[in-house]
Write a protein that holds these residues in place. Sequence first.
Motif, PDB file in Angstrom:
ATOM      1  N   TYR A 106     -14.548 -22.084 -21.663  1.00  6.29           N
ATOM      2  CA  TYR A 106     -15.708 -22.401 -22.506  1.00  6.29           C
ATOM      3  C   TYR A 106     -15.735 -23.902 -22.743  1.00  6.29           C
ATOM      4  O   TYR A 106     -14.701 -24.519 -23.016  1.00  6.29           O
ATOM      5  N   ASP A 119     -23.808 -25.257 -24.978  1.00  5.49           N
ATOM      6  CA  ASP A 119     -22.470 -24.718 -24.713  1.00  5.49           C
ATOM      7  C   ASP A 119     -22.571 -23.819 -23.490  1.00  5.49           C
ATOM      8  O   ASP A 119     -23.633 -23.256 -23.192  1.00  5.49           O
ATOM      9  N   TYR A 207     -20.270 -11.844 -24.943  1.00 11.23           N
ATOM     10  CA  TYR A 207     -20.849 -12.496 -26.124  1.00 11.23           C
ATOM     11  C   TYR A 207     -20.963 -11.512 -27.273  1.00 11.23           C
ATOM     12  O   TYR A 207     -21.671 -11.748 -28.233  1.00 11.23           O
ATOM     13  N   THR A 208     -20.256 -10.397 -27.161  1.00  8.17           N
ATOM     14  CA  THR A 208     -20.350  -9.360 -28.192  1.00  8.17           C
ATOM     15  C   THR A 208     -19.055  -9.213 -28.987  1.00  8.17           C
ATOM     16  O   THR A 208     -19.047  -8.527 -30.006  1.00  8.17           O
ATOM     17  N   GLY A 209     -17.971  -9.838 -28.528  1.00  2.24           N
ATOM     18  CA  GLY A 209     -16.672  -9.634 -29.144  1.00  2.24           C
ATOM     19  C   GLY A 209     -15.935  -8.440 -28.580  1.00  2.24           C
ATOM     20  O   GLY A 209     -14.737  -8.284 -28.788  1.00  2.24           O
ATOM     21  N   ARG A 247     -22.899 -10.651 -31.731  1.00  2.00           N
ATOM     22  CA  ARG A 247     -22.304 -11.983 -31.622  1.00  2.00           C
ATOM     23  C   ARG A 247     -22.107 -12.590 -32.998  1.00  2.00           C
ATOM     24  O   ARG A 247     -21.179 -13.383 -33.216  1.00  2.00           O
ATOM     25  N   ALA A 250     -18.980 -11.273 -34.253  1.00  2.00           N
ATOM     26  CA  ALA A 250     -17.902 -11.897 -33.491  1.00  2.00           C
ATOM     27  C   ALA A 250     -17.699 -13.357 -33.861  1.00  2.00           C
ATOM     28  O   ALA A 250     -16.765 -14.002 -33.356  1.00  2.00           O
ATOM     29  N   LEU A 252     -19.609 -15.908 -33.098  1.00  2.00           N
ATOM     30  CA  LEU A 252     -19.943 -16.773 -31.972  1.00  2.00           C
ATOM     31  C   LEU A 252     -21.261 -17.495 -32.236  1.00  2.00           C
ATOM     32  O   LEU A 252     -22.254 -16.867 -32.600  1.00  2.00           O
ATOM     33  N   LEU A 270     -15.459 -25.904 -33.184  1.00  2.01           N
ATOM     34  CA  LEU A 270     -15.219 -25.591 -31.776  1.00  2.01           C
ATOM     35  C   LEU A 270     -14.200 -26.560 -31.173  1.00  2.01           C
ATOM     36  O   LEU A 270     -14.182 -26.779 -29.959  1.00  2.01           O
ATOM     37  N   PRO A 375     -13.535 -14.386 -36.499  1.00  2.19           N
ATOM     38  CA  PRO A 375     -14.651 -13.444 -36.472  1.00  2.19           C
ATOM     39  C   PRO A 375     -14.631 -12.480 -37.662  1.00  2.19           C
ATOM     40  O   PRO A 375     -13.570 -12.183 -38.200  1.00  2.19           O
ATOM     41  N   HIS A 379     -12.070  -9.594 -32.370  1.00  2.00           N
ATOM     42  CA  HIS A 379     -12.391  -9.530 -30.953  1.00  2.00           C
ATOM     43  C   HIS A 379     -11.523  -8.487 -30.265  1.00  2.00           C
ATOM     44  O   HIS A 379     -10.376  -8.257 -30.667  1.00  2.00           O
ATOM     45  N   TYR A 381     -11.160  -8.444 -26.707  1.00  3.40           N
ATOM     46  CA  TYR A 381     -11.054  -8.872 -25.319  1.00  3.40           C
ATOM     47  C   TYR A 381      -9.763  -8.344 -24.684  1.00  3.40           C
ATOM     48  O   TYR A 381      -8.734  -8.268 -25.349  1.00  3.40           O
TER      49      TYR A 381
END
Length: 385
Positions: A106, A119, A207-209, A247, A250, A252, A270, A375, A379, A381
Amino acid sequence: MSDDLTEDEIPLEVLPLDAWHRKHGARMVPFAGYEMPIQYTGDTVSHGGGIVAEHNWTRESASLFDVSHMGQLGLSSDDGLLAAAEALEALLPGLITSLKEGRMRYSMLLDEDGGILDDLMVTNTGKHIALVVNGATKWDDIAHLREHLDDDITLTHYADNALLALQGPKAVDVLATLVPQAAELVFMTACFADWDGVPLWISRAGYTGEDGFEIAVPGEHAEKLATALMADDRVNPAGLGARDSLRLEAGLPLYGHDITTDTDPVSADLAFALSKKRREAGGYMGHGPVMQLFDNGPAQKRVGLTLEGRMPAREGADVFAGETKVGTVTSGGFSPTLGQPIAMAYVDLAHASDGTALTCEVRGKHLPATVAPMPFVPHKYFRGS
């Protein structure tokens, strides 16, 4: 009489899956210059349709999002991938030259003052350096890149590609039935694949977590792929509404709202995207102003807020500490997962610590709010077993 069109009169572009969306009961809205589905209400969705149902289905199973409005770009050089990566590092604060094949990172495009132009996701495909940029900014991004990259760097816009996102805890099992090698990916990795003779580029991010995948596919094959994914009972389509609520949970940021040219990587929280090596060595646009903020601290910081009651604070709502305005909400809504309103806001640094009691002004009322870590929803992931 001028032949120029006003912004409201510029025709909206049509997604490769436009007819497919409408057939599945999508309500289409203008977004980033396209007609895009905000939610689905047709008989083809098993959960009954609507933003909350799509949100919850993504948390429980797998949802198919169409994100073909995003810009898919590639950088290459006759001198090799390293030369393309080095050229990109002059514009991004991230460390691109160290990216191994199939790895993603990212990062952000910055202006000379350290403001965030966009971004984006950067990937070493092994053949070129791939960028996925926001749909609303892609033409400005392309112009910025062309202006600042040397002539020996080739910039390709894969305008004929569609981009689908399959998100949710069952996404990996669904996609692996069509493309078994997708299950070998972990968070922030990607690969080329072949499905029924169709070339795909698959990444595992989202982009949803939730765990999930992005699938770049030639536009003429997008409907075939979407139909194949939807043939699995674990998959339902989801639109912009659920994408936004997910998002937000999350934590984001959304470009144009939570981050803009008036914000910077430090105040936007960030700074993780500023590698230590790049902070020290510099060499990228905006390095000086960004490092001043990094060293001295920003005036404001992007934070999470949880609100009492059920009324959400939307973008633009003022944030107060007592009678003093200390910030502004940039994104807000009701969290289906948590059952309460949540928001992101920029607040003065003195009031940015977790647990700080504040209020948000909504319809003339000051609603109690508390600075909360993001978040809001952890998350999920997949980073490997």
